[in-house]
Design a protein around this motif. Structure first.
Motif, PDB file in Angstrom:
ATOM      1  N   ALA A  48      16.840  28.449  92.918  1.00 55.03           N
ATOM      2  CA  ALA A  48      18.219  28.932  93.022  1.00 55.03           C
ATOM      3  C   ALA A  48      18.980  28.147  94.088  1.00 55.03           C
ATOM      4  O   ALA A  48      20.153  27.822  93.917  1.00 55.03           O
ATOM      5  CB  ALA A  48      18.245  30.418  93.328  1.00 55.03           C
ATOM      6  N   ALA A  49      18.302  27.805  95.169  1.00 57.73           N
ATOM      7  CA  ALA A  49      18.949  27.061  96.252  1.00 57.73           C
ATOM      8  C   ALA A  49      19.169  25.596  95.892  1.00 57.73           C
ATOM      9  O   ALA A  49      20.101  24.968  96.386  1.00 57.73           O
ATOM     10  CB  ALA A  49      18.106  27.163  97.518  1.00 57.73           C
ATOM     11  N   GLU A  52      21.731  22.336  90.739  1.00 57.42           N
ATOM     12  CA  GLU A  52      23.066  21.737  90.791  1.00 57.42           C
ATOM     13  C   GLU A  52      23.859  21.946  89.511  1.00 57.42           C
ATOM     14  O   GLU A  52      25.052  21.653  89.463  1.00 57.42           O
ATOM     15  CB  GLU A  52      22.956  20.233  91.044  1.00 57.42           C
ATOM     16  N   ALA A  70      26.893  32.896  90.487  1.00 63.80           N
ATOM     17  CA  ALA A  70      26.911  33.572  91.786  1.00 63.80           C
ATOM     18  C   ALA A  70      25.630  33.310  92.570  1.00 63.80           C
ATOM     19  O   ALA A  70      25.645  33.255  93.799  1.00 63.80           O
ATOM     20  CB  ALA A  70      27.101  35.079  91.586  1.00 63.80           C
ATOM     21  N   ALA A  71      24.516  33.108  91.869  1.00 65.75           N
ATOM     22  CA  ALA A  71      23.210  32.943  92.528  1.00 65.75           C
ATOM     23  C   ALA A  71      22.873  31.502  92.887  1.00 65.75           C
ATOM     24  O   ALA A  71      21.893  31.256  93.587  1.00 65.75           O
ATOM     25  CB  ALA A  71      22.113  33.514  91.621  1.00 65.75           C
ATOM     26  N   LEU A  72      23.647  30.537  92.395  1.00 66.94           N
ATOM     27  CA  LEU A  72      23.340  29.122  92.630  1.00 66.94           C
ATOM     28  C   LEU A  72      24.391  28.514  93.564  1.00 66.94           C
ATOM     29  O   LEU A  72      25.422  28.013  93.108  1.00 66.94           O
ATOM     30  CB  LEU A  72      23.298  28.352  91.307  1.00 66.94           C
ATOM     31  N   PRO A  73      24.142  28.494  94.858  1.00 67.59           N
ATOM     32  CA  PRO A  73      25.156  28.029  95.802  1.00 67.59           C
ATOM     33  C   PRO A  73      25.518  26.551  95.669  1.00 67.59           C
ATOM     34  O   PRO A  73      26.623  26.152  96.012  1.00 67.59           O
ATOM     35  CB  PRO A  73      24.522  28.308  97.169  1.00 67.59           C
ATOM     36  N   ARG A  74      24.614  25.720  95.153  1.00 68.07           N
ATOM     37  CA  ARG A  74      24.881  24.284  95.017  1.00 68.07           C
ATOM     38  C   ARG A  74      25.405  23.901  93.636  1.00 68.07           C
ATOM     39  O   ARG A  74      25.661  22.732  93.369  1.00 68.07           O
ATOM     40  CB  ARG A  74      23.601  23.483  95.290  1.00 68.07           C
ATOM     41  N   CYS A  75      25.551  24.859  92.752  1.00 71.81           N
ATOM     42  CA  CYS A  75      25.957  24.558  91.378  1.00 71.81           C
ATOM     43  C   CYS A  75      27.355  23.959  91.369  1.00 71.81           C
ATOM     44  O   CYS A  75      28.323  24.569  91.815  1.00 71.81           O
ATOM     45  CB  CYS A  75      25.908  25.804  90.515  1.00 71.81           C
ATOM     46  N   THR A  95      36.183  30.359  87.630  1.00 74.83           N
ATOM     47  CA  THR A  95      35.457  29.507  88.565  1.00 74.83           C
ATOM     48  C   THR A  95      36.407  28.634  89.374  1.00 74.83           C
ATOM     49  O   THR A  95      37.517  28.331  88.941  1.00 74.83           O
ATOM     50  CB  THR A  95      34.461  28.599  87.823  1.00 74.83           C
TER      51      THR A  95
END
Length: 164
Positions: A48-49, A52, A70-75, A95
């Motif tokens: 998750a971290a 991308e 919401a769960a993927l901060p680097r996406c 988004t």
């Protein structure tokens, strides 16, 4: 699998679909690691971290897609595995502008154009009738239609009708 500003050497993408249902599984580039999930809860914290990108397969659950974003901060990238983005449009409207979006426009042009031609031949040549006769062990004489001189109407003006 790289969009502007994203790593082109190694990338972790999350595919929102179980692996047995994803048609592109065998053709994924080796520079991309794929995690197949139905929701964000199936990802471990490290994935998750690191993730991308997200590949949204047609028919994916929109709620699950929102949860993944919401769960993927680097996406930074969301790819629609269809020729359009209709299926993910509600999410795209929500988004930030920094999220890049892409789709598979043109990827299915040849196969779907060929399918359109096959369907035209299938019905023009009365294939269902021929198959029913074969199953019944019956020889029926009838005039076989030809496509020459007929008009075919194709709706839309994208690459698929153009390819047909």
């Amino acid at each position: 699998c790289a969009a502007p500003g994203l790593s082109t050497i190694s990338m972790l993408c999350v595919v929102l679909l179980p692996p047995e249902e994803w048609p592109g599984r065998a053709s994924a580039p080796t520079s991309v690691e794929l995690r197949f999930v139905r929701s964000a809860s199936e990802l471990d914290a490290a994935d998750a971290a690191a993730a991308e990108g997200i590949v949204a397969v047609p028919g994916c659950d929109i709620g699950a897609l929102r949860g993944l974003l919401a769960a993927l901060p680097r996406c930074a990238w969301l790819h629609s595995f269809s020729a359009g983005v209709d299926g993910i449009a509600p999410v795209l409207r929500e988004t930030p502008d920094t999220l890049r979006a892409s789709n598979a426009r043109g990827a299915f042009t040849s196969s779907l154009a060929e399918y359109a031609l096959a369907a035209a031949l299938h019905f023009n040549k009365q294939v269902p009738r021929c198959m029913a006769n074969r199953a019944a062990g019956r020889w029926e004489r009838f005039t076989m239609n030809v496509l020459r001189g007929k008009t075919l109407g194709l709706l839309g003006y994208g690459s698929i009708p153009g390819g047909a």
